[in-house]
Design an enzyme around this catalytic site. Structure first.
Site, short mmCIF file in Angstrom:
data_model
loop_
_atom_site.label_atom_id
_atom_site.label_comp_id
_atom_site.label_asym_id
_atom_site.label_seq_id
_atom_site.Cartn_x
_atom_site.Cartn_y
_atom_site.Cartn_z
N CYS A 339 -14.98 -28.83 -14.62
CA CYS A 339 -16.36 -28.21 -14.34
C CYS A 339 -17.62 -29.80 -14.77
O CYS A 339 -18.12 -29.85 -13.89
CB CYS A 339 -16.57 -27.22 -15.11
SG CYS A 339 -15.45 -26.77 -15.99
N ARG A 368 -5.74 -29.46 -23.66
CA ARG A 368 -5.97 -28.74 -24.90
C ARG A 368 -5.40 -28.36 -26.40
O ARG A 368 -3.63 -28.67 -25.69
CB ARG A 368 -5.56 -26.81 -24.24
CG ARG A 368 -7.39 -27.90 -23.20
CD ARG A 368 -7.45 -25.79 -22.38
NE ARG A 368 -8.07 -25.67 -20.92
CZ ARG A 368 -8.29 -24.88 -20.25
NH1 ARG A 368 -8.12 -24.02 -20.70
NH2 ARG A 368 -9.70 -25.18 -18.58
N GLN A 386 -4.49 -28.35 -13.55
CA GLN A 386 -5.17 -26.99 -13.15
C GLN A 386 -5.41 -27.09 -11.60
O GLN A 386 -5.74 -28.68 -11.51
CB GLN A 386 -6.63 -27.03 -13.53
CG GLN A 386 -6.41 -25.91 -15.15
CD GLN A 386 -7.93 -25.90 -15.75
OE1 GLN A 386 -8.70 -26.52 -15.59
NE2 GLN A 386 -8.48 -25.08 -15.85
N ASP A 388 -7.80 -26.68 -9.61
CA ASP A 388 -9.35 -26.11 -10.27
C ASP A 388 -11.01 -26.21 -9.06
O ASP A 388 -10.27 -27.61 -7.93
CB ASP A 388 -9.78 -27.38 -11.46
CG ASP A 388 -11.07 -26.57 -12.40
OD1 ASP A 388 -11.28 -25.57 -11.90
OD2 ASP A 388 -11.49 -27.17 -12.80
N LYS A 469 -15.83 -11.80 -13.46
CA LYS A 469 -14.57 -12.83 -12.87
C LYS A 469 -13.78 -11.24 -12.75
O LYS A 469 -13.39 -10.49 -12.90
CB LYS A 469 -14.06 -13.35 -13.76
CG LYS A 469 -13.28 -12.66 -15.82
CD LYS A 469 -12.05 -13.52 -16.31
CE LYS A 469 -11.93 -12.71 -17.00
NZ LYS A 469 -10.73 -13.74 -18.44
N HIS A 515 -16.57 -20.74 -10.71
CA HIS A 515 -15.02 -21.77 -11.39
C HIS A 515 -14.04 -20.48 -10.20
O HIS A 515 -13.72 -19.47 -10.19
CB HIS A 515 -14.94 -21.93 -12.50
CG HIS A 515 -15.79 -21.73 -13.63
ND1 HIS A 515 -15.54 -22.96 -14.19
CD2 HIS A 515 -17.06 -21.56 -13.87
CE1 HIS A 515 -17.38 -22.99 -14.75
NE2 HIS A 515 -17.82 -22.13 -14.58
#
Length: 640
Positions: A339, A368, A386, A388, A469, A515
């Site tokens: 992001c 991660r 991802q 994304d 979400k 997102h």
RNA sequence: GCCGAUGUAGCUCAGCAGGCCAGAGCGGCUCACUUGUAAUGAGCAUGUCGGGGGUUCGAAUCCCUCCAUCGGCUCCA
């Protein structure tokens, strides 16, 4: 003769019968022929109770067998008590934790000196069989709090005592007893242990008391049980099937990926076969995003820590980020999320309302830190890509953007043959943003789901701290659920990065940021796909789409010519040049799960044809090359 | 990270109450066979017995430690 009071019992099928007050459900059941649907428990006026419960006033009764979710739950829960009794008999010093039913079966936690060995499980099973055979009744008893305290304290059951202390003030402790075994338990239970016809203990492992890692670790035993041996056998063979489809096993057998100790745990190496699948999906993904007005971007894999201070990642996610590395005296970090990069691109110029919505998409590789114990093949890794995207739009545009994302989600999931369920997560306790913003955004999500006719469930308080979400759960070919697409509204980053646009009124307005990911991560998604398809990928994804199998060396040249012709259309072909019998070559192609085989013998060469064989279906007879070419290209185009 | 188990040839596994050259099947390579829809035969080579340290005259085998994997717990795309 005394006046016997009759009460009226209405069954779930609408039939009403009269019984003397105080008759137990068990006696009522005995009078009714229910065929093979043996009732295990009942709902009386909506309350789930033991069959030994007497009916004392007019009521509605619903009898529940193993076929109902409640029946299964009770069946498994009672089996867990049998497990606990067996453990207490064999290991008297064991202290009881809890033993509920779960989605598939049951478990019971014990505090024991030495963890259970596989041999122990066998002994426990043996003892359980004796308890079942003895057909001991489960007896329910309500006791006073003091009595319960005294009872479990005297037995040294510290964990049970703790549970009693935590009961709500108005809740009365209930104990269940079979034979000499007594447990604190709300119930209900089966009438007796003899109801358990087939069971198996599946595994044992450590589990924290109350699931909290600061608490002591107990030893948990998992098991499953059924009213018929056949059902147990089916369940076990389903487990076997899942094992056969395990992406780690297929990943090895089909040469898809590997992980190397010398590189590090949780870091995936994509072999050519796996990389083909990933490439095809990525191309498909990019194409679809282009079509839907996304702009593809790339952002760096490392970044100065400053950006993650601004974004708040250091503050909120530092335990999943890798430690900084020093570059010219400045701490840098491996990218844990995409992001911030996308936001910086957005911010490189002033944006007008005319520019919005802006949809940036990236197959962004992030790293991660995952704790060592959680790593799992391709599904849980430390470096992943991802799919994304971040959408920057105005508040008015939000509904349409959500529709657009959900439409893409539906299209993608239909392509891969997943069915799915949607979950709407609302504001959690710890969160930022105004009530008004939350309400607006949550309503938008809800309305969009409804408008699109998607079934959804609300998960209250399960939203992220920065916004509500929608999560989509996928169901695969074996009926297992996978975490799928997610769409999150973010009130936090626009503020932290101060991102805005100039409205029609010439003034600055704050941007709404979404997102979203559709596939999740390439690693996890493809790992799941491997299991979903059991390694038998549809033609468009198969690493090798066609195996050409010459019967003898004489047909080699013809075979190569066919291969070249197909390769010209980017069809992934492989010629089996080995000096093996055709049966052997076909077997290997089937094991490699290659969708099409073209057998070439002297007959085919003479007639200018191919003998077509389909994976799992066998011989389809002879075809012309052109015919086959059209067929396979059509299937690839349709992503079959 | 925690509990338990496991780590031997490319793969699946045997050997592990310490002791002659560490084994099998599949796969690989070589040769023969030239094959019609799920395994042709023969021969050959497989190896820091996960890494490091220790005990012992001697360790794949016993002990310690680290790493990885597996089943869970906790956590998650």
């Amino acid at each position: 003769m005394s006046e016997e009071k009759l009460i009226s019992v209405t069954f779930s099928d609408g039939v009403e019968r009269r019984y003397p007050a105080g008759t137990s459900l068990f006696d009522i059941v005995a009078e009714i022929d229910l065929g093979s649907n043996v009732p295990l428990v009942a709902r009386v006026d909506g309350r789930l109770v033991d069959l030994s419960t007497p009916v004392t006033s007019d009521c509605a009764v619903k009898l529940l067998s193993f076929e109902s979710p409640e029946g299964k739950g009770v069946y498994w829960h009672s089996t867990s008590h049998i497990l606990a009794q067996a453990v207490k008999e064999l290991f008297p010093e064991a202290k009881l934790g809890v033993g509920p039913s779960i989605e598939n079966g049951f478990y019971y936690d014990f505090d024991v000196q030495n963890p259970f060995s596989p041999g122990d499980l066998e002994k426990i099973e043996e003892r359980m069989r004796r308890i079942v055979k003895a057909d001991l009744p489960f007896r329910r008893k309500e006791v006073s709090r003091a009595e319960a305290q005294r009872l479990f304290t005297s037995k040294g059951e510290d964990y049970k005592v703790e549970l009693i202390e935590e009961l709500d003030a108005e809740e009365q402790p209930i104990i269940y007893q079979q034979d000499g075994f007594i447990d604190l338990c709300r119930g209900p239970h089966l009438p007796s242990t003899g109801y358990i016809k087939a069971f198996k203990l599946l595994s044992s492992s450590g589990a924290y008391w109350k699931g909290n890692e600061r608490n002591p670790m107990l030893q948990r035993i998992y098991g499953i049980s059924f009213p018929e041996q056949k059902q147990l056998d089916e369940y076990l063979s389903k487990l076997e099937e899942a094992k056969r489809r395990d992406h780690r096993r297929l990943g090895q057998e089909l040469d898809l990926y590997s992980v190397h100790e010398d590189v590090g745990a949780g870091l995936i190496h994509w072999h050519p076969n796996g990389a083909v699948i990933r490439n095809v999906i990525e191309e498909f993904w990019k194409e679809e995003h282009w079509k839907r007005g996304y702009k593809l971007v790339y952002t760096p894999h490392i970044a100065s820590e400053r950006i993650y201070q601004i974004s708040g990642h250091i503050e909120n996610y530092s335990d999943l980020m890798y430690s900084p590395m020093d570059i010219d005296g400045i701490p840098y970090r491996l990218k844990p999320m995409n992001c911030p990069g996308h936001i910086l691109i957005f911010k490189t110029r002033q944006r007008s309302y005319r520019d919005l919505p802006i949809r940036y998409a990236e197959l962004g590789t992030v790293y991660r830190y995952e704790r060592s114990g959680v790593l799992h093949g391709m599904l849980r890794v430390r470096g992943f890509t991802q799919d994304d995207s971040h959408i920057f739009c105005t508040e008015e545009q939000l509904p349409d953007e959500i529709v657009g994302v959900l439409d893409l989600v539906q299209f993608m999931m239909d392509t891969f043959g997943y069915s799915y369920k949607a979950y709407l997560s609302t504001r959690p306790e710890k969160s930022i943003g105004s009530d008004e913003a939350w309400e607006k955004a949550t309503n938008t999500l809800r309305m969009t789901l409804e408008k699109m006719g998607l079934d959804y469930q609300v998960d209250p308080g399960e939203g992220v701290f920065y916004g509500p979400k929608i999560d989509i759960e996928l169901e695969d070919a074996l009926g297992r659920e996978w975490q799928g697409p997610t769409i999150q509204v973010d009130f936090n980053l626009p503020e932290r990065f101060d991102i805005n646009y100039i409205g029609q009124d010439g003034r600055e307005h704050s941007v709404v940021m979404i997102h979203r990911t559709v596939l999740g991560a390439m690693e996890r998604f493809i790992g799941g796909l491997i299991e979903h398809y059991g390694g038998a990928f549809p033609v468009w994804l198969a690493p090798i789409q066609v195996a050409i199998i010459p019967i003898t060396d004489v047909q080699m040249e013809y075979s190569e010519r066919v291969a070249e012709a197909l390769k010209a259309d980017l069809i992934r072909v492989w010629v089996d040049r080995r000096s093996e019998k055709i049966g052997h070559k076909i077997r290997d192609a089937e094991i490699q799960k290659i969708p099409y085989m073209l057998v070439v013998g002297s007959r085919e060469v003479k007639e200018g044809t191919l003998s077509l064989r389909k994976r799992g279906e066998g011989d389809l007879g002879s075809v012309k090359l052109e015919e086959f070419r059209t067929r396979i290209l059509d299937e690839i185009r349709k992503r079959m």
